[in-house]
Scaffold this motif. Structure first.
Motif, PDB file in Angstrom:
ATOM      1  N   GLN A  81      75.283  27.603  50.640  1.00 31.59           N
ATOM      2  CA  GLN A  81      74.842  27.294  52.002  1.00 31.59           C
ATOM      3  C   GLN A  81      73.676  28.234  52.338  1.00 31.59           C
ATOM      4  OE1 GLN A  81      76.887  27.749  56.378  1.00 31.59           O
ATOM      5  NE2 GLN A  81      78.101  26.646  54.882  1.00 31.59           N
ATOM      6  N   ASN A  82      72.684  27.754  53.027  1.00 31.72           N
ATOM      7  CA  ASN A  82      71.530  28.593  53.398  1.00 31.72           C
ATOM      8  C   ASN A  82      71.662  29.042  54.848  1.00 31.72           C
ATOM      9  OD1 ASN A  82      70.977  25.970  54.520  1.00 31.72           O
ATOM     10  ND2 ASN A  82      68.920  26.759  54.971  1.00 31.72           N
ATOM     11  N   VAL A  83      70.774  29.935  55.257  1.00 30.67           N
ATOM     12  CA  VAL A  83      70.589  30.269  56.672  1.00 30.67           C
ATOM     13  C   VAL A  83      69.083  30.178  56.908  1.00 30.67           C
ATOM     14  CG1 VAL A  83      70.919  31.956  58.523  1.00 30.67           C
ATOM     15  CG2 VAL A  83      72.467  31.952  56.553  1.00 30.67           C
ATOM     16  N   THR A  84      68.685  29.357  57.854  1.00 29.74           N
ATOM     17  CA  THR A  84      67.247  29.257  58.140  1.00 29.74           C
ATOM     18  C   THR A  84      66.884  30.393  59.084  1.00 29.74           C
ATOM     19  OG1 THR A  84      67.433  26.869  57.886  1.00 29.74           O
ATOM     20  CG2 THR A  84      65.426  27.678  58.931  1.00 29.74           C
ATOM     21  N   ASP A  85      66.805  31.600  58.496  1.00 26.26           N
ATOM     22  CA  ASP A  85      66.660  32.799  59.354  1.00 26.26           C
ATOM     23  C   ASP A  85      65.213  33.145  59.660  1.00 26.26           C
ATOM     24  OD1 ASP A  85      67.530  35.285  56.771  1.00 26.26           O
ATOM     25  OD2 ASP A  85      66.242  33.498  56.723  1.00 26.26           O
ATOM     26  N   VAL A  86      64.299  32.236  59.359  1.00 23.33           N
ATOM     27  CA  VAL A  86      62.996  32.261  60.018  1.00 23.33           C
ATOM     28  C   VAL A  86      62.488  30.813  60.053  1.00 23.33           C
ATOM     29  CG1 VAL A  86      61.551  32.710  57.968  1.00 23.33           C
ATOM     30  CG2 VAL A  86      60.750  33.394  60.232  1.00 23.33           C
ATOM     31  N   ASP A  87      62.028  30.378  61.209  1.00 21.61           N
ATOM     32  CA  ASP A  87      61.563  28.995  61.345  1.00 21.61           C
ATOM     33  C   ASP A  87      60.965  28.881  62.752  1.00 21.61           C
ATOM     34  OD1 ASP A  87      63.041  25.707  60.696  1.00 21.61           O
ATOM     35  OD2 ASP A  87      60.975  26.440  60.861  1.00 21.61           O
ATOM     36  N   ASP A  88      60.137  27.871  62.986  1.00 26.56           N
ATOM     37  CA  ASP A  88      59.501  27.738  64.299  1.00 26.56           C
ATOM     38  C   ASP A  88      60.512  27.780  65.450  1.00 26.56           C
ATOM     39  OD1 ASP A  88      56.904  25.435  63.109  1.00 26.56           O
ATOM     40  OD2 ASP A  88      57.281  27.579  62.777  1.00 26.56           O
ATOM     41  N   PRO A  89      61.594  26.934  65.401  1.00 27.46           N
ATOM     42  CA  PRO A  89      62.522  26.943  66.553  1.00 27.46           C
ATOM     43  C   PRO A  89      63.132  28.327  66.795  1.00 27.46           C
ATOM     44  CG  PRO A  89      63.032  25.123  65.066  1.00 27.46           C
ATOM     45  CD  PRO A  89      62.026  25.970  64.379  1.00 27.46           C
ATOM     46  N   LEU A  90      63.391  29.072  65.728  1.00 32.60           N
ATOM     47  CA  LEU A  90      63.994  30.404  65.894  1.00 32.60           C
ATOM     48  C   LEU A  90      62.992  31.344  66.558  1.00 32.60           C
ATOM     49  CD1 LEU A  90      66.627  32.072  64.996  1.00 32.60           C
ATOM     50  CD2 LEU A  90      65.122  33.047  63.273  1.00 32.60           C
ATOM     51  N   LEU A  91      61.734  31.269  66.121  1.00 31.61           N
ATOM     52  CA  LEU A  91      60.699  32.135  66.704  1.00 31.61           C
ATOM     53  C   LEU A  91      60.499  31.791  68.184  1.00 31.61           C
ATOM     54  CD1 LEU A  91      58.065  32.189  63.796  1.00 31.61           C
ATOM     55  CD2 LEU A  91      59.805  33.916  64.348  1.00 31.61           C
ATOM     56  N   GLU A  92      60.533  30.477  68.484  1.00 29.72           N
ATOM     57  CA  GLU A  92      60.378  30.063  69.890  1.00 29.72           C
ATOM     58  C   GLU A  92      61.518  30.629  70.743  1.00 29.72           C
ATOM     59  OE1 GLU A  92      58.426  26.033  68.225  1.00 29.72           O
ATOM     60  OE2 GLU A  92      60.211  25.773  69.504  1.00 29.72           O
ATOM     61  N   ARG A  93      62.751  30.490  70.232  1.00 26.82           N
ATOM     62  CA  ARG A  93      63.899  30.985  70.999  1.00 26.82           C
ATOM     63  C   ARG A  93      63.818  32.503  71.158  1.00 26.82           C
ATOM     64  NH1 ARG A  93      69.094  29.726  72.692  1.00 26.82           N
ATOM     65  NH2 ARG A  93      68.219  27.674  73.093  1.00 26.82           N
ATOM     66  N   ALA A  94      63.370  33.183  70.123  1.00 28.12           N
ATOM     67  CA  ALA A  94      63.244  34.654  70.196  1.00 28.12           C
ATOM     68  C   ALA A  94      62.236  35.013  71.282  1.00 28.12           C
ATOM     69  CB  ALA A  94      62.818  35.212  68.845  1.00 28.12           C
ATOM     70  N   ASP A  95      61.105  34.285  71.318  1.00 30.63           N
ATOM     71  CA  ASP A  95      60.089  34.531  72.365  1.00 30.63           C
ATOM     72  C   ASP A  95      60.678  34.282  73.747  1.00 30.63           C
ATOM     73  OD1 ASP A  95      57.078  33.335  70.627  1.00 30.63           O
ATOM     74  OD2 ASP A  95      58.211  35.241  70.601  1.00 30.63           O
ATOM     75  N   GLU A  96      61.335  33.099  73.888  1.00 33.97           N
ATOM     76  CA  GLU A  96      61.877  32.715  75.213  1.00 33.97           C
ATOM     77  C   GLU A  96      62.856  33.766  75.749  1.00 33.97           C
ATOM     78  OE1 GLU A  96      61.960  28.018  73.958  1.00 33.97           O
ATOM     79  OE2 GLU A  96      63.853  29.061  74.379  1.00 33.97           O
ATOM     80  N   THR A  97      63.632  34.321  74.825  1.00 35.47           N
ATOM     81  CA  THR A  97      64.701  35.244  75.290  1.00 35.47           C
ATOM     82  C   THR A  97      64.292  36.698  75.091  1.00 35.47           C
ATOM     83  OG1 THR A  97      65.682  34.998  73.100  1.00 35.47           O
ATOM     84  CG2 THR A  97      66.570  33.595  74.849  1.00 35.47           C
ATOM     85  N   ASP A  98      63.010  36.886  74.680  1.00 35.77           N
ATOM     86  CA  ASP A  98      62.484  38.243  74.536  1.00 35.77           C
ATOM     87  C   ASP A  98      63.353  39.118  73.626  1.00 35.77           C
ATOM     88  OD1 ASP A  98      61.204  40.779  76.848  1.00 35.77           O
ATOM     89  OD2 ASP A  98      60.475  39.905  74.937  1.00 35.77           O
TER      90      ASP A  98
END
Ligand SMILES: Nc1ncnc2c1ncn2[C@@H]1O[C@H](COS(=O)(=O)NC(=O)[C@@H](N)CS)[C@@H](O)[C@H]1O
Ligand SMILES: [Zn+2]
Length: 423
Positions: A81-98
């Motif tokens: 099983q993988n973890v998509t631990d970097v991807d556009d949606p993750l970066l967006e959420r990180a930005d949104e939640t600072d």
């Protein structure tokens, strides 16, 4: 990346049956292989935020049934099983939640692991983040460029990064004549669904609208990794799963699994990259997809925010085994809407099963074991398995059948080993 601790799986008398699974590509029930063949399973992992909602849990509990049924049938399983631990949606959420994206990925993956333990889901043998697999992706993309099955598209003006003329790298889907044969969509639908799931059909410079990104060159403020001859950047989404599955599962991925929202573009693209990299027509034997869980009338998803989290239910006092039973009450391939009543009914069923199996004697248990095995072998029909246990419990509580010593214990072991429910 470490996975999580494994629940005990009690042994059972006899052996399970060959598991038949619905194959999305064939649109039909397909036998998986026999006990003498090692089993290889790839289930796409989470993009680590808003973990672990019931939609995620529905998918992983569903494939947990497959893993348990295979092991009961005497098969040695390698599960990745993988973890998509970097991807556009993750970066967006990180930005949104600072929150720094690494921190968000780390904390949400930890929460996912503990939720999987709580739900007694058997961990994968290899649990691999795309960040730690970046080198695998670089090597694969360099190969595809060298083979002419991938090409570069200039990075947009001012996007940042060193030597921008190196460009982003896309797969040339015309190198794979079998592309599109799995999803059952017509070309217009494919373009629409592609665009809705992170694709960029209109990007200037692409040879074909559906060609997917393999390597994204550095952009201002985005994390990047050494891409060797590709230049600094990061992996595209689909190639990530092709590389991680390919690395640990050898020549054949017997089952590639996920929720139905991954049928296209994700699984179609991931399999296409493997066809091209391996020059084989069928890197995946069975394409298995779980149904979508909704809440408040909409598919449970991060963007909609209508999430019911496993951890919140359990912190609120729900018995994790009732949560697991609520999921098992619906066939893994069905779309369904979660309601609080689902949890209530599951808690009742759990209490009934615990009462019925607390005695030392009860109605014969072998038929239940047989019925549960048959149900799981028939496309993981958990509702039928639950009904078989319900019937036994009703007879046990009515005391209207012969009392066989040790029968309740065998029912407990059956429910634990095959359904993952600890009574
Ligand atoms: N509402 C839902 N119902 C059922 N399954 C869902 C739901 N939402 C997501 N899933 C499944 O949960 C798994 C993880 O979804 S995810 O977090 O969005 N991550 C990804 O899809 C990618 N990391 C796969 S490489 C996927 O198999 C997805 O199909
Ligand atoms: Zn994936």
């Amino acid at each position: 990346m470490h996975s999580w601790s494994a629940p005990d799986i009690p042994s059972l008398p006899g052996q399970g049956l060959t598991v038949h699974l619905h194959d999305t590509a064939a649109g039909a029930l397909t036998p998986t292989r026999g006990a003498e063949e090692p089993a290889t399973l790839y289930v796409c992992g989470i993009t680590p935020y808003d973990a672990t909602h019931l939609g995620h849990a529905n998918t992983y509990v569903g494939f947990d049934l497959l893993l348990r049924a295979w092991r009961d049938a005497g098969r040695r399983v390698t599960y990745v099983q993988n973890v998509t631990d970097v991807d556009d949606p993750l970066l967006e959420r990180a930005d949104e939640t600072d929150v720094h994206w690494r921190e968000l990925a780390q904390s949400q993956t930890d929460l996912f692991r503990s939720d999987m333990e709580t739900l007694r889901v058997v961990p994968p043998d290899h649990y691999v983040g795309v960040v730690e697999a970046m080198d695998l992706v670089v090597a694969a993309v360099e190969r595809m460029l060298a083979d002419g099955t991938a090409y570069r598209v200039p990075v947009p003006e001012g996007a940042g990064g060193d030597d921008p003329e190196l460009g982003d790298v896309y797969a040339d889907l015309s190198a794979d004549p079998l592309f599109g044969t799995g999803a059952g969509l017509d070309p217009d639908e494919m373009v629409k669904v592609f665009a809705e799931n992170g694709g960029d059909p209109d990007r200037p410079g692409k040879r074909h609208a559906l060609d997917p990104l393999l390597w994204r060159r550095t952009r201002h403020g985005e994390p990047d990794w050494d891409g060797r001859s590709l230049g600094r950047g990061r992996a595209g989404w689909h190639i990530e799963c092709s590389c991680i599955a390919g690395k640990f599962l050898g020549q054949l991925i017997e089952v590639q699994g996920g929720g139905r929202d991954l049928v296209f573009p994700h699984h179609e693209m991931s399999e296409s990259h493997l066809r091209v990299l391996r020059n084989v027509p069928a890197p995946v034997m069975v394409h298995s997809h779980g149904g979508m869980v909704a809440y408040d009338g909409e598919k449970m998803s991060k963007s909609l925010g209508n999430l019911v989290l496993v951890s919140r239910l359990v912190d609120g006092g729900a018995d994790p085994m009732a949560v697991r039973l609520a999921l098992l009450g619906h066939h893994y391939r069905s779309d369904w809407e979660y309601t609080d009543a689902d949890l209530g009914a599951a808690a009742e069923r759990l209490a009934t099963w615990r009462r019925a199996t607390s005695a030392t004697a009860g109605p014969a248990a072998e038929p239940v074991l047989e019925q549960v095995r048959e149900a799981l072998a028939r496309d993981l029909d958990a509702p039928a398995a639950l009904a078989a246990v319900d019937a036994w419990a009703a007879r046990a509580l009515a005391h209207d059948a012969e009392q066989v010593d040790g029968a309740p214990e065998l029912v407990r072991r059956t429910v634990d080993a095959l359904l993952g429910v600890a009574l």
